[in-house]
Design a protein around this motif. Structure first.
Motif, PDB file in Angstrom:
ATOM      1  N   GLN A   1       0.827  -1.205   0.000  1.00  0.00           N
ATOM      2  CA  GLN A   1       0.000   0.000   0.000  1.00  0.00           C
ATOM      3  C   GLN A   1       0.859   1.252   0.000  1.00  0.00           C
ATOM      4  OE1 GLN A   1      -3.331   0.129  -0.303  1.00  0.00           O
ATOM      5  NE2 GLN A   1      -3.143   2.362  -0.394  1.00  0.00           N
ATOM      6  N   ALA A   2       1.974   1.208   0.738  1.00  0.00           N
ATOM      7  CA  ALA A   2       2.886   2.355   0.748  1.00  0.00           C
ATOM      8  C   ALA A   2       3.489   2.592  -0.634  1.00  0.00           C
ATOM      9  CB  ALA A   2       3.989   2.134   1.778  1.00  0.00           C
ATOM     10  N   ALA A   3       3.824   1.495  -1.339  1.00  0.00           N
ATOM     11  CA  ALA A   3       4.347   1.643  -2.698  1.00  0.00           C
ATOM     12  C   ALA A   3       3.293   2.235  -3.630  1.00  0.00           C
ATOM     13  CB  ALA A   3       4.826   0.286  -3.212  1.00  0.00           C
ATOM     14  N   PHE A   4       2.023   1.806  -3.457  1.00  0.00           N
ATOM     15  CA  PHE A   4       0.940   2.366  -4.276  1.00  0.00           C
ATOM     16  C   PHE A   4       0.742   3.841  -3.972  1.00  0.00           C
ATOM     17  CE2 PHE A   4      -3.567   3.403  -4.858  1.00  0.00           C
ATOM     18  CZ  PHE A   4      -3.735   3.062  -6.195  1.00  0.00           C
ATOM     19  N   ASP A   5       0.752   4.200  -2.692  1.00  0.00           N
ATOM     20  CA  ASP A   5       0.602   5.613  -2.314  1.00  0.00           C
ATOM     21  C   ASP A   5       1.772   6.453  -2.822  1.00  0.00           C
ATOM     22  OD1 ASP A   5      -1.736   4.955  -1.032  1.00  0.00           O
ATOM     23  OD2 ASP A   5      -0.786   4.711   0.929  1.00  0.00           O
ATOM     24  N   LEU A   6       2.968   5.851  -2.842  1.00  0.00           N
ATOM     25  CA  LEU A   6       4.124   6.578  -3.347  1.00  0.00           C
ATOM     26  C   LEU A   6       3.967   6.897  -4.826  1.00  0.00           C
ATOM     27  CD1 LEU A   6       7.012   7.661  -2.993  1.00  0.00           C
ATOM     28  CD2 LEU A   6       7.852   5.354  -3.485  1.00  0.00           C
ATOM     29  N   GLY A   7       3.370   5.957  -5.580  1.00  0.00           N
ATOM     30  CA  GLY A   7       3.144   6.219  -7.002  1.00  0.00           C
ATOM     31  C   GLY A   7       2.173   7.356  -7.243  1.00  0.00           C
ATOM     32  N   ASN A   8       1.225   7.534  -6.300  1.00  0.00           N
ATOM     33  CA  ASN A   8       0.255   8.611  -6.462  1.00  0.00           C
ATOM     34  C   ASN A   8       0.713   9.933  -5.861  1.00  0.00           C
ATOM     35  OD1 ASN A   8      -1.549   6.884  -7.742  1.00  0.00           O
ATOM     36  ND2 ASN A   8      -2.506   6.251  -5.822  1.00  0.00           N
ATOM     37  N   ASP A   9       1.549   9.854  -4.825  1.00  0.00           N
ATOM     38  CA  ASP A   9       1.952  11.081  -4.131  1.00  0.00           C
ATOM     39  C   ASP A   9       3.340  10.863  -3.542  1.00  0.00           C
ATOM     40  OD1 ASP A   9       2.152  13.464  -2.846  1.00  0.00           O
ATOM     41  OD2 ASP A   9       0.662  13.014  -1.297  1.00  0.00           O
ATOM     42  N   LEU A  10       4.323  11.551  -4.102  1.00  0.00           N
ATOM     43  CA  LEU A  10       5.691  11.421  -3.585  1.00  0.00           C
ATOM     44  C   LEU A  10       5.831  12.015  -2.200  1.00  0.00           C
ATOM     45  CD1 LEU A  10       7.898  12.210  -6.708  1.00  0.00           C
ATOM     46  CD2 LEU A  10       7.696  10.030  -5.505  1.00  0.00           C
TER      47      LEU A  10
ATOM     48  N   ARG B   1      14.959   9.504  -1.457  1.00  0.00           N
ATOM     49  CA  ARG B   1      15.884   9.730  -2.575  1.00  0.00           C
ATOM     50  C   ARG B   1      15.127  10.064  -3.855  1.00  0.00           C
ATOM     51  NH1 ARG B   1      18.613   5.248  -0.200  1.00  0.00           N
ATOM     52  NH2 ARG B   1      17.648   3.855  -1.719  1.00  0.00           N
ATOM     53  N   ILE B   2      14.024   9.352  -4.108  1.00  0.00           N
ATOM     54  CA  ILE B   2      13.228   9.638  -5.313  1.00  0.00           C
ATOM     55  C   ILE B   2      12.654  11.044  -5.249  1.00  0.00           C
ATOM     56  CG2 ILE B   2      11.162   8.981  -6.594  1.00  0.00           C
ATOM     57  CD1 ILE B   2      11.685   6.104  -5.811  1.00  0.00           C
ATOM     58  N   ARG B   3      12.102  11.401  -4.076  1.00  0.00           N
ATOM     59  CA  ARG B   3      11.522  12.742  -3.940  1.00  0.00           C
ATOM     60  C   ARG B   3      12.576  13.822  -4.108  1.00  0.00           C
ATOM     61  NH1 ARG B   3       8.920  11.904   0.445  1.00  0.00           N
ATOM     62  NH2 ARG B   3      10.591  12.548   1.880  1.00  0.00           N
TER      63      ARG B   3
ATOM     64  N   ARG C   1       6.778  18.774 -13.693  1.00  0.00           N
ATOM     65  CA  ARG C   1       5.771  18.984 -12.659  1.00  0.00           C
ATOM     66  C   ARG C   1       4.711  17.884 -12.665  1.00  0.00           C
ATOM     67  NH1 ARG C   1       4.826  25.534 -13.545  1.00  0.00           N
ATOM     68  NH2 ARG C   1       6.750  26.212 -12.476  1.00  0.00           N
ATOM     69  N   SER C   2       4.391  17.368 -13.838  1.00  0.00           N
ATOM     70  CA  SER C   2       3.382  16.304 -13.923  1.00  0.00           C
ATOM     71  C   SER C   2       3.856  15.012 -13.284  1.00  0.00           C
ATOM     72  CB  SER C   2       3.016  16.031 -15.389  1.00  0.00           C
ATOM     73  OG  SER C   2       4.116  15.432 -16.083  1.00  0.00           O
ATOM     74  N   MET C   3       5.157  14.823 -13.163  1.00  0.00           N
ATOM     75  CA  MET C   3       5.708  13.616 -12.555  1.00  0.00           C
ATOM     76  C   MET C   3       5.849  13.753 -11.049  1.00  0.00           C
ATOM     77  SD  MET C   3       8.612  12.685 -15.392  1.00  0.00           S
ATOM     78  CE  MET C   3       9.052  11.157 -14.560  1.00  0.00           C
ATOM     79  N   ALA C   4       5.694  14.936 -10.518  1.00  0.00           N
ATOM     80  CA  ALA C   4       5.841  15.143  -9.069  1.00  0.00           C
ATOM     81  C   ALA C   4       4.885  16.235  -8.618  1.00  0.00           C
ATOM     82  CB  ALA C   4       7.277  15.513  -8.722  1.00  0.00           C
ATOM     83  N   SER C   5       3.597  15.979  -8.794  1.00  0.00           N
ATOM     84  CA  SER C   5       2.606  16.979  -8.408  1.00  0.00           C
ATOM     85  C   SER C   5       2.426  16.976  -6.899  1.00  0.00           C
ATOM     86  CB  SER C   5       1.267  16.684  -9.093  1.00  0.00           C
ATOM     87  OG  SER C   5       0.291  17.610  -8.677  1.00  0.00           O
ATOM     88  N   ALA C   6       2.494  18.156  -6.308  1.00  0.00           N
ATOM     89  CA  ALA C   6       2.303  18.294  -4.864  1.00  0.00           C
ATOM     90  C   ALA C   6       0.873  18.694  -4.524  1.00  0.00           C
ATOM     91  CB  ALA C   6       3.272  19.328  -4.310  1.00  0.00           C
ATOM     92  N   GLU C   7      -0.003  18.772  -5.514  1.00  0.00           N
ATOM     93  CA  GLU C   7      -1.384  19.157  -5.260  1.00  0.00           C
ATOM     94  C   GLU C   7      -2.105  18.042  -4.511  1.00  0.00           C
ATOM     95  OE1 GLU C   7      -5.340  20.686  -7.731  1.00  0.00           O
ATOM     96  OE2 GLU C   7      -3.589  19.876  -8.768  1.00  0.00           O
ATOM     97  N   PRO C   8      -2.827  18.336  -3.439  1.00  0.00           N
ATOM     98  CA  PRO C   8      -3.503  17.278  -2.668  1.00  0.00           C
ATOM     99  C   PRO C   8      -4.720  16.735  -3.407  1.00  0.00           C
ATOM    100  CG  PRO C   8      -4.031  19.437  -1.770  1.00  0.00           C
ATOM    101  CD  PRO C   8      -3.003  19.667  -2.834  1.00  0.00           C
TER     102      PRO C   8
END
Length: 445
Positions: free
Chosen positions: A196-205, A231-233, A292-299
Motif C-alpha cells: 500500500q505504501a508503494a501504491f501511495d508513493l506512485g500517487n503522491d511522492l 531519494r526519489i523525492r 511537474r506532472s511527474m511530481a505533483s504536490a497538489e492534494p
C-alpha cells in the motif's frame, strides 16, 4: 473467497492448515497404531491367562462333568471341543501357543492347528481376516490324555467413533484453522502495508513515510523503503527545480532576443526567427510542465467531474474550438483538480489540433469512470499508438512544427492519469479518427 485464496495470505493459510492437518493425521495414525499394539499385547496376555485357567479347571474336573463346564466357555470368547489326533498341525507354533505352553508347564502339550474356512467364521471372506482379528486354534493334551480343540474366537474390530470424539475433533480442527488464519494474516500484514505504501508513493511522492513496526526484518525493509522514497523525492525535486531555474533564466534572454528580432528589417526573416523563438519558449515551458506532472504536490480532493468537464469544454468552445460533451456521471471523484484539468486540456487540444474537432463523453463502467475524447482526423498507425507517449516523439505526417506541438502533451497527460491510479490509452475508432480513453479506477471514486 477466490480472491483470498489467490492472495499470499490465502496461500500461506492453506499451507499452514494442510501442514497442521497432515501432522495431526500422521500423529493420530502413529498413536492409534501404538495404542492398538499395546491393547493387542494386553489382550493376548489376558487371553493366555483365561485359556490357562480354563485348561487347569478342565483338567481338575472329572471327565463326566467337563461337558457342562464347557458350555460356559462360549461366554468368554472360547470354543472348546474334543479333538482328534489326525488334525494337521502348523509347522511353526504361534506366539500365543508358545506363551500358553510356558504358563501350563511340561505336564500339558500345546500345539497350533491349521484353521479351516469354517473354524472362525462360516464365510470364506471372513475366515481370511480371522487371523488378523485374533483367532487362534490350539490343541491341548490334558494330563489324563484327553485332547481338546480350543478356538479363541476373534476379537471385535476397531470400535466405532463416539459422537463426543467427533465433536472434539471438529473443534480441534476449527481451532487449528483459526490459528492458521491468524498467523497468515499477521505474517502478510506488513507486506500489505508495504504494498500500500508503494501504491501511495506512485500517487503522491509527498506521502508520509511508512511507520516502522514489527520484527527486525520488517523494520529494515520499511526503513529501506522510506530511504528510497526520500531519494526519489529529492531527485525529482532537484530536477524540477533545475528545469524551473533554466526556464526562469532563459525567459530574460529570450525576451531580449524577441525585442531585438522585432527590429530585423526583413519581414520574412523576422517572422521565421520569431516563430522559431516561440517554439523554443513553448518547448522550455512544456519541459517544465512534464517535470511537474511527474511530481505533483497538489492534494487529492473530492470534485464534481461533470462540472470540471463542462468548464473545460466551455473554455474550449469559447476559444473557437469544435468541442462537444455528452454523458452525465452524477458522482464526485477523488482527484487533483488543477492537474486533472491540465490533462483534459491537453487531450482536447490534441484532438482539435490534429483532428479538427473533439467529441467528449463520460460514462461509468465496471472498470471505473471512463472519459473518451474522439477526433475526426486521420488517426495513428497501429505500430505508433504506444510510441506517441514517449517524450518529444512526433509523427511527422500528422504533426508539424507549424502546429505548435512539442511532443510532450500525451506524455504529460499519461503521467497525470497514472498519478490518479488510472490509465490513458489510444485506439483508432472503427468509424474513423483517433479515440483517447482516460480511465479513473473504482478506488478513485
Amino acid at each position: 473467497m477466490k480472491s483470498f485464496f489467490n492472495s499470499m495470505a490465502g496461500r500461506v493459510f492453506l499451507i499452514l492448515l494442510c501442514g497442521m492437518l497432515g501432522s495431526i493425521a500422521l500423529t493420530s495414525w502413529l498413536a492409534d497404531a501404538e495404542r492398538q499394539r499395546t491393547i493387542g499385547q494386553f489382550l493376548n496376555v489376558h487371553q493366555v491367562e483365561r485359556v490357562e485357567q480354563l485348561t487347569l479347571a478342565l483338567d481338575a474336573l472329572p471327565a463326566a462333568n467337563r461337558q457342562a463346564f464347557l458350555e460356559t466357555a462360549k461366554r468368554i470368547g472360547l470354543r472348546v471341543e474334543s479333538a482328534q489326533s489326525g488334525i494337521r498341525e502348523q509347522a511353526e507354533p504361534s506366539a500365543f501357543v508358545l506363551a500358553l505352553g510356558e504358563h501350563l508347564g511340561p505336564d500339558f502339550h500345546v500345539t497350533s492347528l491349521q484353521p479351516n474356512d469354517a473354524d472362525c467364521y462360516r464365510s470364506r471372506s471372513a475366515s481370511r481376516s480371522a487371523r488378523s482379528l485374533g483367532c487362534e486354534i490350539t490343541r491341548i493334551t490334558l494330563r489324563d490324555g484327553t485332547l481338546l480343540r480350543m478356538t479363541m474366537l476373534p476379537r471385535s474390530g476397531r470400535p466405532p467413533l463416539h459422537r463426543d470424539f467427533l465433536l472434539y475433533l471438529a473443534l480441534f480442527v476449527c481451532s487449528i484453522g483459526v490459528l492458521a488464519y491468524l498467523v497468515a494474516r499477521m505474517t502478510m500484514r506488513p507486506l500489505k502495508q508495504l504494498a500500500q505504501a508503494a501504491f501511495d508513493l506512485g500517487n503522491d511522492l509527498n506521502h508520509p513515510p511508512l511507520a516502522l513496526a514489527g520484527s527486525s526484518e520488517i523494520r529494515q525493509a520499511g526503513s529501506a523503503f522510506n530511504a528510497m522514497q526520500k531519494r526519489i523525492r529529492d531527485h525529482i525535486q532537484q530536477r524540477t527545480q533545475m528545469l524551473a531555474a533554466i526556464t526562469h533564466d532563459l525567459q530574460t534572454p529570450l525576451t531580449r532576443l524577441r525585442l531585438r528580432l522585432e527590429k530585423v528589417p526583413d519581414d520574412a526573416l523576422r517572422h521565421k526567427l520569431i516563430d522559431d523563438l516561440s517554439a523554443m519558449q513553448d518547448m522550455v515551458c512544456e519541459g517544465l510542465e512534464l517535470a511537474r506532472s511527474m511530481a505533483s504536490a497538489e492534494p487529492m480532493q473530492r470534485l464534481d467531474l461533470d462540472s470540471l468537464l463542462d468548464s473545460v469544454c466551455s473554455d474550449a468552445i469559447d476559444a473557437g474550438q469544435q468541442v462537444s460533451l455528452s454523458g452525465h456521471l452524477a458522482k464526485s471523484v477523488l482527484a487533483r483538480p488543477n492537474t486533472l484539468r491540465r490533462c483534459l486540456i491537453n487531450l482536447i487540444d490534441n484532438a482539435v489540433k490534429y483532428g479538427q474537432s473533439a467529441a467528449v463523453s463520460v460514462v461509468r463502467e465496471a472498470a471505473g469512470v471512463v472519459i473518451r475524447i474522439r477526433d475526426h482526423g486521420p488517426g495513428i498507425a497501429p505500430d505508433q499508438l504506444a510510441r506517441v507517449f514517449e517524450p518529444f516523439y512526433r509523427i511527422e505526417t500528422s504533426r508539424s512544427r507549424q502546429s505548435g506541438g512539442t511532443g510532450l502533451g500525451l506524455t504529460i497527460a499519461r503521467n497525470i492519469a497514472e498519478q490518479h491510479g488510472g490509465a490513458l490509452t489510444l485506439r483508432n475508432h472503427p468509424d474513423g479518427g483517433l479515440e483517447v480513453v482516460l480511465t479513473l479506477p473504482q478506488s478513485a471514486k
